[in-house]
Scaffold this motif. Structure first.
Motif, PDB file in Angstrom:
ATOM      1  N   UNK A  15       0.839  -1.207   0.000  1.00 35.63           N
ATOM      2  CA  UNK A  15       0.000   0.000   0.000  1.00 35.63           C
ATOM      3  C   UNK A  15       0.867   1.248   0.000  1.00 35.63           C
ATOM      4  N   UNK A  16       1.896   1.274   0.836  1.00 35.04           N
ATOM      5  CA  UNK A  16       2.784   2.431   0.882  1.00 35.04           C
ATOM      6  C   UNK A  16       3.416   2.691  -0.485  1.00 35.04           C
ATOM      7  N   UNK A  17       3.879   1.632  -1.140  1.00 33.89           N
ATOM      8  CA  UNK A  17       4.538   1.790  -2.438  1.00 33.89           C
ATOM      9  C   UNK A  17       3.574   2.351  -3.480  1.00 33.89           C
ATOM     10  N   UNK A  18       2.354   1.831  -3.522  1.00 32.35           N
ATOM     11  CA  UNK A  18       1.379   2.301  -4.509  1.00 32.35           C
ATOM     12  C   UNK A  18       1.022   3.753  -4.263  1.00 32.35           C
ATOM     13  N   UNK A  19       0.779   4.113  -3.019  1.00 42.68           N
ATOM     14  CA  UNK A  19       0.376   5.488  -2.716  1.00 42.68           C
ATOM     15  C   UNK A  19       1.522   6.457  -2.999  1.00 42.68           C
ATOM     16  N   UNK A  20       2.743   6.082  -2.672  1.00 45.70           N
ATOM     17  CA  UNK A  20       3.874   6.970  -2.966  1.00 45.70           C
ATOM     18  C   UNK A  20       4.103   7.088  -4.472  1.00 45.70           C
ATOM     19  N   UNK A  21       3.862   6.040  -5.228  1.00 40.35           N
ATOM     20  CA  UNK A  21       3.969   6.154  -6.680  1.00 40.35           C
ATOM     21  C   UNK A  21       2.864   7.063  -7.219  1.00 40.35           C
ATOM     22  N   UNK A  22       1.696   7.036  -6.595  1.00 37.77           N
ATOM     23  CA  UNK A  22       0.608   7.928  -7.010  1.00 37.77           C
ATOM     24  C   UNK A  22       1.001   9.378  -6.777  1.00 37.77           C
ATOM     25  N   UNK A  23       1.607   9.649  -5.623  1.00 36.96           N
ATOM     26  CA  UNK A  23       2.071  11.021  -5.350  1.00 36.96           C
ATOM     27  C   UNK A  23       3.133  11.448  -6.356  1.00 36.96           C
ATOM     28  N   UNK A  24       4.084  10.572  -6.641  1.00 39.03           N
ATOM     29  CA  UNK A  24       5.126  10.907  -7.613  1.00 39.03           C
ATOM     30  C   UNK A  24       4.525  11.223  -8.979  1.00 39.03           C
ATOM     31  N   UNK A  25       3.509  10.456  -9.381  1.00 39.51           N
ATOM     32  CA  UNK A  25       2.853  10.699 -10.669  1.00 39.51           C
ATOM     33  C   UNK A  25       2.152  12.050 -10.674  1.00 39.51           C
ATOM     34  N   UNK A  26       1.506  12.402  -9.570  1.00 33.29           N
ATOM     35  CA  UNK A  26       0.800  13.681  -9.494  1.00 33.29           C
ATOM     36  C   UNK A  26       1.771  14.854  -9.503  1.00 33.29           C
ATOM     37  N   UNK A  27       2.931  14.690  -8.881  1.00 33.16           N
ATOM     38  CA  UNK A  27       3.920  15.771  -8.895  1.00 33.16           C
ATOM     39  C   UNK A  27       4.530  15.929 -10.284  1.00 33.16           C
ATOM     40  N   UNK A  28       4.625  14.836 -11.021  1.00 33.71           N
ATOM     41  CA  UNK A  28       5.160  14.908 -12.389  1.00 33.71           C
ATOM     42  C   UNK A  28       4.113  15.436 -13.358  1.00 33.71           C
ATOM     43  N   UNK A  29       2.862  15.051 -13.154  1.00 33.66           N
ATOM     44  CA  UNK A  29       1.760  15.463 -14.030  1.00 33.66           C
ATOM     45  C   UNK A  29       0.704  16.150 -13.151  1.00 33.66           C
ATOM     46  N   UNK A  30       0.848  17.431 -12.920  1.00 34.48           N
ATOM     47  CA  UNK A  30      -0.015  18.110 -11.954  1.00 34.48           C
ATOM     48  C   UNK A  30      -1.488  18.032 -12.328  1.00 34.48           C
ATOM     49  N   UNK A  53      -7.079  -2.843  -7.894  1.00 32.10           N
ATOM     50  CA  UNK A  53      -7.053  -4.245  -7.455  1.00 32.10           C
ATOM     51  C   UNK A  53      -5.878  -4.500  -6.520  1.00 32.10           C
ATOM     52  N   UNK A  54      -4.690  -4.020  -6.878  1.00 30.03           N
ATOM     53  CA  UNK A  54      -3.518  -4.231  -6.034  1.00 30.03           C
ATOM     54  C   UNK A  54      -3.701  -3.585  -4.670  1.00 30.03           C
ATOM     55  N   UNK A  55      -4.260  -2.367  -4.664  1.00 30.05           N
ATOM     56  CA  UNK A  55      -4.461  -1.661  -3.400  1.00 30.05           C
ATOM     57  C   UNK A  55      -5.483  -2.384  -2.531  1.00 30.05           C
ATOM     58  N   UNK A  56      -6.616  -2.738  -3.127  1.00 28.79           N
ATOM     59  CA  UNK A  56      -7.674  -3.392  -2.355  1.00 28.79           C
ATOM     60  C   UNK A  56      -7.247  -4.768  -1.869  1.00 28.79           C
ATOM     61  N   UNK A  57      -6.540  -5.526  -2.724  1.00 24.90           N
ATOM     62  CA  UNK A  57      -6.097  -6.855  -2.330  1.00 24.90           C
ATOM     63  C   UNK A  57      -5.123  -6.794  -1.167  1.00 24.90           C
ATOM     64  N   UNK A  58      -4.204  -5.813  -1.212  1.00 24.02           N
ATOM     65  CA  UNK A  58      -3.242  -5.674  -0.121  1.00 24.02           C
ATOM     66  C   UNK A  58      -3.929  -5.213   1.162  1.00 24.02           C
ATOM     67  N   UNK A  59      -4.755  -4.173   1.039  1.00 21.43           N
ATOM     68  CA  UNK A  59      -5.417  -3.643   2.236  1.00 21.43           C
ATOM     69  C   UNK A  59      -6.348  -4.686   2.846  1.00 21.43           C
ATOM     70  N   UNK A  60      -6.918  -5.529   2.002  1.00 20.69           N
ATOM     71  CA  UNK A  60      -7.796  -6.575   2.510  1.00 20.69           C
ATOM     72  C   UNK A  60      -7.094  -7.580   3.404  1.00 20.69           C
TER      73      UNK A  60
END
Length: 245
Positions: free
Chosen positions: A103-118, A139-146
């Motif tokens: 979950x941490x990895x996915x969310x941090x990659x989401x932040x990196x994407x938003x900073x690159x593409x505002x 799916x990856x996020x929900x499966x992990x958090x589950x």
């Protein structure tokens, strides 16, 4: 175009690519999305138009309508191209011992994407993202958090995902807004302090805002990335009911 679900047209991700033309410049939805992303990165979504994308690709504007029928479909393709980067590592695991790292990895990659593409932050939470790569990230996020301890059943998982997504959308939109404001006004911390410092000092000296005064006088200037990570881990602790030591 009839579908197994009735007469509704297929979404852009499921429609076959148009047959290639005998034209000097070959096109594809991926090329159109990439050109649109470059323009949006430079000028924001407000500066995005079919005419500009066509000029970027060296083709006539009408050719683009063979691939996307409207602006909404174009945005769908752009968003899903960004989600492809978020999903890119592809090694995220939903094993119970590794759910948190996933979950941490996915969310941090989401932040990196938003900073690159505002502009991507502008579209978070605005409408469902249902492209294949967005669904893969979901799916990856929900499966992990589950797999997190303390979650029992689909209702708990829905609430946890809702809390996590609310944090992601709110935090990233605020960070991007602050970056844009700083660029537009040329304001930095020292300039802000020079402009509003005297007023704030007078207000705090009234004694009516003791907690705000403590935050101003004793609080540190927090790094955005560190703050994002700390808040994210706090949310995960709250979701699971098992704070990390």
């Amino acid at each position: 175009m009839d579908t197994p679900y009735g007469s509704a047209p297929l979404p852009v991700w499921e429609r076959p690519e148009p047959q290639p033309r005998a034209a000097p410049v070959p096109l594809s939805r991926a090329k159109i999305a990439a050109a649109a992303i470059r323009l949006a990165d430079a000028d924001g979504l407000e500066g995005l138009s079919v005419r500009k994308i066509a000029k970027e690709l060296g083709v006539g504007p009408m050719r683009l309508y063979d691939y996307v029928t409207n602006r909404s479909e174009l945005l769908d393709l752009m968003v899903d191209a960004v989600y492809a980067r978020i999903a890119e590592p592809g090694q995220d695991s939903a094993q119970e011992s590794e759910w948190r790292a996933t979950v941490l990895a996915i969310v941090h990659r989401t932040r990196a994407a938003a900073l690159e593409h505002e502009w991507f932050a502008d579209l978070l939470g605005a409408r469902p993202h249902l492209g294949p790569h967005a669904l893969a990230v979901g799916e990856s996020t929900a499966a992990a958090l589950g797999q997190a301890p303390g979650l029992h059943g689909v209702d708990d998982l829905q609430r946890a995902l809702g809390a996590l997504n609310a944090f992601i959308v709110g935090s990233l939109r605020r960070e991007i807004t602050e970056r844009r404001t700083a660029r537009a006004t040329g304001t930095d911390v020292s300039a802000w302090q020079a402009a509003l410092g005297p007023y704030l000092t007078r207000m705090l000296e009234t004694g009516r805002y003791p907690t705000v005064a403590r935050l101003v006088h004793d609080g540190a200037h927090l790094d955005a990335g560190e703050t994002f990570h700390h808040t994210l881990t706090t949310i995960l602790d709250g979701i699971t009911g098992h704070p990390r030591t």
